[in-house]
Design a protein around this motif. Sequence first.
Motif, short mmCIF file in Angstrom:
data_model
loop_
_atom_site.label_atom_id
_atom_site.label_comp_id
_atom_site.label_asym_id
_atom_site.label_seq_id
_atom_site.Cartn_x
_atom_site.Cartn_y
_atom_site.Cartn_z
N LEU A 269 9.32 34.53 21.35
CA LEU A 269 8.84 33.75 20.20
C LEU A 269 9.89 32.74 19.74
O LEU A 269 9.57 31.87 18.93
N ASN A 270 11.12 32.89 20.22
CA ASN A 270 12.21 32.00 19.81
C ASN A 270 12.32 31.95 18.28
O ASN A 270 12.35 30.88 17.67
N VAL A 271 12.33 33.13 17.68
CA VAL A 271 12.29 33.25 16.21
C VAL A 271 13.40 32.45 15.54
O VAL A 271 13.14 31.67 14.63
N ARG A 272 14.61 32.61 16.00
CA ARG A 272 15.73 31.91 15.35
C ARG A 272 15.65 30.41 15.57
O ARG A 272 15.83 29.62 14.65
N GLY A 273 15.35 29.99 16.77
CA GLY A 273 15.28 28.56 17.07
C GLY A 273 14.10 27.86 16.42
O GLY A 273 14.22 26.75 15.91
N ARG A 274 12.94 28.51 16.43
CA ARG A 274 11.72 27.89 15.90
C ARG A 274 11.64 27.94 14.39
O ARG A 274 11.19 26.99 13.74
N TYR A 275 12.06 29.06 13.79
CA TYR A 275 11.87 29.24 12.35
C TYR A 275 13.18 29.21 11.56
O TYR A 275 13.17 29.22 10.34
N ASN A 276 14.32 29.27 12.27
CA ASN A 276 15.63 29.28 11.63
C ASN A 276 15.81 30.49 10.70
O ASN A 276 16.38 30.39 9.62
N ILE A 277 15.27 31.64 11.13
CA ILE A 277 15.45 32.90 10.41
C ILE A 277 15.96 33.95 11.39
O ILE A 277 15.79 33.81 12.60
N SER A 278 16.57 35.00 10.86
CA SER A 278 17.08 36.10 11.68
C SER A 278 16.34 37.38 11.34
O SER A 278 16.14 37.69 10.16
N VAL A 279 15.94 38.13 12.36
CA VAL A 279 15.30 39.43 12.16
C VAL A 279 16.42 40.46 12.07
O VAL A 279 17.13 40.71 13.04
N LEU A 280 16.57 41.04 10.88
CA LEU A 280 17.65 42.01 10.64
C LEU A 280 17.25 43.42 10.99
O LEU A 280 18.08 44.22 11.42
N ALA A 281 15.98 43.76 10.79
CA ALA A 281 15.52 45.12 11.05
C ALA A 281 14.01 45.12 11.22
O ALA A 281 13.31 44.24 10.73
N ILE A 282 13.53 46.16 11.91
CA ILE A 282 12.10 46.41 12.10
C ILE A 282 11.82 47.79 11.53
O ILE A 282 12.54 48.75 11.82
N GLU B 180 14.36 27.72 1.88
CA GLU B 180 13.39 26.73 2.35
C GLU B 180 12.82 27.11 3.71
O GLU B 180 11.64 26.91 3.98
N ASP B 181 13.64 27.72 4.60
CA ASP B 181 13.14 28.15 5.90
C ASP B 181 12.21 29.34 5.76
O ASP B 181 11.19 29.43 6.45
N LEU B 182 12.56 30.28 4.87
CA LEU B 182 11.69 31.43 4.63
C LEU B 182 10.34 30.98 4.07
O LEU B 182 9.29 31.47 4.50
N GLN B 183 10.35 30.05 3.13
CA GLN B 183 9.09 29.57 2.55
C GLN B 183 8.23 28.88 3.60
O GLN B 183 7.03 29.09 3.65
N ARG B 184 8.85 28.09 4.46
CA ARG B 184 8.10 27.41 5.53
C ARG B 184 7.52 28.45 6.50
O ARG B 184 6.39 28.33 6.93
#
Length: 76
Positions: free
Chosen positions: A27-40, A69-73
Amino acid sequence: YMALTGEYAICEISVPENWVGQTILGLNVRGRYNISVLAIKEGEKMLSMPGPEHTFAHGETMLVMGRNEDLQRFLK
């Protein structure tokens, strides 16, 4: 939602339905959304700092961190 600074926060959100069966890397989470997944989280189980190969499943929630702003987007 937990504000870390005026600019950064951590949110707990349900895994989006269209992410189920896909990996963090795919999903390229960091690159596409500029967020980091810390935990599941799934029920009482928690996987901290999941690797890029983690495949999202139904019923999971995730803790994500990023600039407000990245989280809101992302949440839209």
